[in-house]
Design a protein around this motif. Sequence first.
Motif, PDB file in Angstrom:
ATOM      1  N   MET A  19      39.864  68.951  62.229  1.00 28.15           N
ATOM      2  CA  MET A  19      41.045  67.847  62.568  1.00 28.15           C
ATOM      3  C   MET A  19      40.612  67.389  61.017  1.00 28.15           C
ATOM      4  N   GLY A  20      40.028  67.248  60.480  1.00 29.65           N
ATOM      5  CA  GLY A  20      39.122  66.021  58.932  1.00 29.65           C
ATOM      6  C   GLY A  20      40.490  66.427  57.978  1.00 29.65           C
ATOM      7  N   PHE A  21      40.868  67.762  57.995  1.00 28.63           N
ATOM      8  CA  PHE A  21      41.394  68.527  56.862  1.00 28.63           C
ATOM      9  C   PHE A  21      42.884  67.307  56.659  1.00 28.63           C
ATOM     10  N   THR A  22      44.114  66.822  57.629  1.00 28.15           N
ATOM     11  CA  THR A  22      44.988  66.505  57.714  1.00 28.15           C
ATOM     12  C   THR A  22      45.542  65.528  58.030  1.00 28.15           C
ATOM     13  N   HIS A  23      44.165  65.078  59.211  1.00 25.24           N
ATOM     14  CA  HIS A  23      44.271  63.786  60.057  1.00 25.24           C
ATOM     15  C   HIS A  23      42.704  63.183  60.315  1.00 25.24           C
ATOM     16  N   ALA A  24      43.258  61.224  60.484  1.00 25.08           N
ATOM     17  CA  ALA A  24      42.652  60.748  61.356  1.00 25.08           C
ATOM     18  C   ALA A  24      41.073  60.451  59.715  1.00 25.08           C
ATOM     19  N   TYR A  25      40.736  60.925  59.399  1.00 25.63           N
ATOM     20  CA  TYR A  25      39.921  60.949  57.932  1.00 25.63           C
ATOM     21  C   TYR A  25      40.497  60.896  57.054  1.00 25.63           C
ATOM     22  N   GLY A  26      41.432  60.895  56.628  1.00 24.34           N
ATOM     23  CA  GLY A  26      42.165  60.774  55.004  1.00 24.34           C
ATOM     24  C   GLY A  26      42.831  61.994  54.792  1.00 24.34           C
ATOM     25  N   GLY A  27      42.117  63.052  55.680  1.00 24.67           N
ATOM     26  CA  GLY A  27      43.102  64.168  54.577  1.00 24.67           C
ATOM     27  C   GLY A  27      42.573  64.880  53.363  1.00 24.67           C
ATOM     28  N   ASP A  28      43.389  66.603  52.959  1.00 24.32           N
ATOM     29  CA  ASP A  28      42.381  66.637  51.539  1.00 24.32           C
ATOM     30  C   ASP A  28      43.581  67.566  51.184  1.00 24.32           C
ATOM     31  N   ASP A  29      43.678  67.820  50.007  1.00 25.14           N
ATOM     32  CA  ASP A  29      44.728  68.515  49.882  1.00 25.14           C
ATOM     33  C   ASP A  29      44.766  70.007  50.032  1.00 25.14           C
ATOM     34  N   GLU A  30      45.341  71.135  49.349  1.00 22.68           N
ATOM     35  CA  GLU A  30      45.377  72.135  50.784  1.00 22.68           C
ATOM     36  C   GLU A  30      44.068  73.518  49.927  1.00 22.68           C
ATOM     37  N   GLN A  31      44.552  73.440  48.939  1.00 20.76           N
ATOM     38  CA  GLN A  31      43.451  74.102  47.624  1.00 20.76           C
ATOM     39  C   GLN A  31      42.264  74.441  48.414  1.00 20.76           C
ATOM     40  N   SER A  32      42.276  72.992  48.056  1.00 21.80           N
ATOM     41  CA  SER A  32      40.578  72.218  48.645  1.00 21.80           C
ATOM     42  C   SER A  32      39.949  72.507  50.246  1.00 21.80           C
ATOM     43  N   THR A  46      32.479  81.656  62.884  1.00 23.13           N
ATOM     44  CA  THR A  46      33.969  82.746  63.777  1.00 23.13           C
ATOM     45  C   THR A  46      35.251  80.983  64.614  1.00 23.13           C
ATOM     46  N   LEU A  47      34.646  79.975  64.640  1.00 26.69           N
ATOM     47  CA  LEU A  47      35.466  79.331  65.780  1.00 26.69           C
ATOM     48  C   LEU A  47      36.040  78.402  64.757  1.00 26.69           C
ATOM     49  N   PHE A  48      37.049  78.161  65.351  1.00 22.51           N
ATOM     50  CA  PHE A  48      37.776  77.439  64.282  1.00 22.51           C
ATOM     51  C   PHE A  48      38.576  76.359  64.792  1.00 22.51           C
ATOM     52  N   ASP A  49      38.560  75.379  64.963  1.00 23.91           N
ATOM     53  CA  ASP A  49      39.132  74.401  66.288  1.00 23.91           C
ATOM     54  C   ASP A  49      40.651  73.068  65.503  1.00 23.91           C
ATOM     55  N   THR A  50      41.268  73.102  65.862  1.00 24.38           N
ATOM     56  CA  THR A  50      42.393  72.599  65.416  1.00 24.38           C
ATOM     57  C   THR A  50      43.105  72.225  66.680  1.00 24.38           C
ATOM     58  N   ALA A  51      44.516  71.306  66.733  1.00 21.91           N
ATOM     59  CA  ALA A  51      45.645  70.677  67.488  1.00 21.91           C
ATOM     60  C   ALA A  51      46.727  70.231  67.133  1.00 21.91           C
ATOM     61  N   GLU A  52      48.377  70.207  68.241  1.00 23.05           N
ATOM     62  CA  GLU A  52      49.136  70.082  67.412  1.00 23.05           C
ATOM     63  C   GLU A  52      48.970  68.708  66.974  1.00 23.05           C
ATOM     64  N   MET A  53      48.471  67.729  67.686  1.00 19.64           N
ATOM     65  CA  MET A  53      48.544  66.277  67.499  1.00 19.64           C
ATOM     66  C   MET A  53      47.911  66.018  65.910  1.00 19.64           C
ATOM     67  N   TYR A  54      47.366  67.110  65.227  1.00 20.55           N
ATOM     68  CA  TYR A  54      46.336  67.032  63.910  1.00 20.55           C
ATOM     69  C   TYR A  54      47.562  66.827  62.949  1.00 20.55           C
ATOM     70  N   GLY A  55      48.118  65.846  62.274  1.00 18.14           N
ATOM     71  CA  GLY A  55      48.842  65.699  61.734  1.00 18.14           C
ATOM     72  C   GLY A  55      49.682  64.288  62.132  1.00 18.14           C
ATOM     73  N   PRO A  56      50.626  65.139  63.201  1.00 17.99           N
ATOM     74  CA  PRO A  56      50.914  66.399  64.126  1.00 17.99           C
ATOM     75  C   PRO A  56      51.305  67.318  63.449  1.00 17.99           C
ATOM     76  N   PHE A  57      51.097  68.472  63.613  1.00 17.71           N
ATOM     77  CA  PHE A  57      51.161  69.815  63.106  1.00 17.71           C
ATOM     78  C   PHE A  57      50.976  70.300  62.234  1.00 17.71           C
ATOM     79  N   ASN A  58      50.738  69.909  60.821  1.00 13.68           N
ATOM     80  CA  ASN A  58      50.435  70.432  59.488  1.00 13.68           C
ATOM     81  C   ASN A  58      49.172  71.118  59.591  1.00 13.68           C
ATOM     82  N   ASN A  59      48.684  70.831  60.740  1.00 13.79           N
ATOM     83  CA  ASN A  59      46.912  71.453  60.630  1.00 13.79           C
ATOM     84  C   ASN A  59      47.176  72.344  60.998  1.00 13.79           C
ATOM     85  N   GLU A  60      47.331  73.031  62.194  1.00  8.49           N
ATOM     86  CA  GLU A  60      48.074  73.844  62.881  1.00  8.49           C
ATOM     87  C   GLU A  60      48.337  74.929  61.972  1.00  8.49           C
ATOM     88  N   ILE A  61      49.460  74.716  61.350  1.00 11.52           N
ATOM     89  CA  ILE A  61      50.267  75.696  59.592  1.00 11.52           C
ATOM     90  C   ILE A  61      49.025  75.968  58.622  1.00 11.52           C
TER      91      ILE A  61
END
Length: 329
Positions: A19-32, A46-61
């Motif tokens: 979630m934090g890569f794109t949502h709620a905590y300020g996000g991060d640049d894509e390459q990082s 091996t377990l990676f958790d995302t959601a449509e809500m995170y962004g919304p949408f761009n976290n899944e992408i």
Amino acid sequence: MKKRKIGALTVSEIGLGCMGFTHAYGGDDEQSAIKTLHRAVELGVTLFDTAEMYGPFNNEILVGKALKPFRDQVVIATKFGFKLERQPDGHIDATGVDGRPEHVREVAEASLKRLGVDVIDLLYQHRVDPDVPIEDTVGAMADLVKEGKVRALGLSEANSETLRRASKVHQISALQSEYSLWTRDPEKEILATCRELNIGFVPYSPLGRGFFASDFTTKSLGANDFRRLLPRFQEGAFEKNRQIITEMEKMAKEKNATVAQLALAWVLSRGDFIVPIPGARKIRHLEDNVAATEIQLTKDDCVRLENIVSPDKVAGKRYDDSRLKLVDK
């Protein structure tokens, strides 16, 4: 890394909340973000958790793009369940929950495209819709399993009764709810229900939304950081809660560990059906979290930690009342 079973899935004993890569905590640049995700795979996550809500949408992408080279090595979990609407200013916001069967299919198809995958490994209902019988929602999710579009099903912040009803419709592989040293609500009933029904328990925010990181201060929060709205991070409550960290630091020094590692090791010690998904935007934090899997706590260690972070010493609720309404109690 060692593996654990969550229902029908086998995953690393610690996952990564994205979630934090794109949502709620300020996000991060894509390459990082991509570098951090790739490092997680290198470390055995091996377990990676995302959601449509995170962004919304761009976290899944982002997650789909980063993990594409490792698709056969990882388990990608995503979530649906919010009613997302575009506001006059162009911002997309959650205006409620939606568990209608037609909505389930609609968002699953959209998530498949955003992730760039043929099948979603683990599909969660993000929040239970009180206006739609859980049997109808899970029934629609089960149809997606039959069609080969989803491998396993999960719920988030659902209570024991809901879990039991859902499990009669289709196997529920995982329940995702907040759980950490300072949020122990699932211990009242949920953990026992998960054991009984062979449901994996996936704690989000096992580090108290970053609180148990030794270098965390509210001064480090960006202007748009979601935590600024949470009661435990408000002025007065946060200063009181920091006293907990002072005590944990003493124990961490004795164990040659960090406070974050102690907090994660405690969550891991609660049962082999538990797989926490701490977030980490920085590689050093990710590596620190993964190293927590090597820490062995004795029963006395666990009791000591529980006393240090006893409920009476925690100031503030985990959410304000408006957000608590979204939790299936």
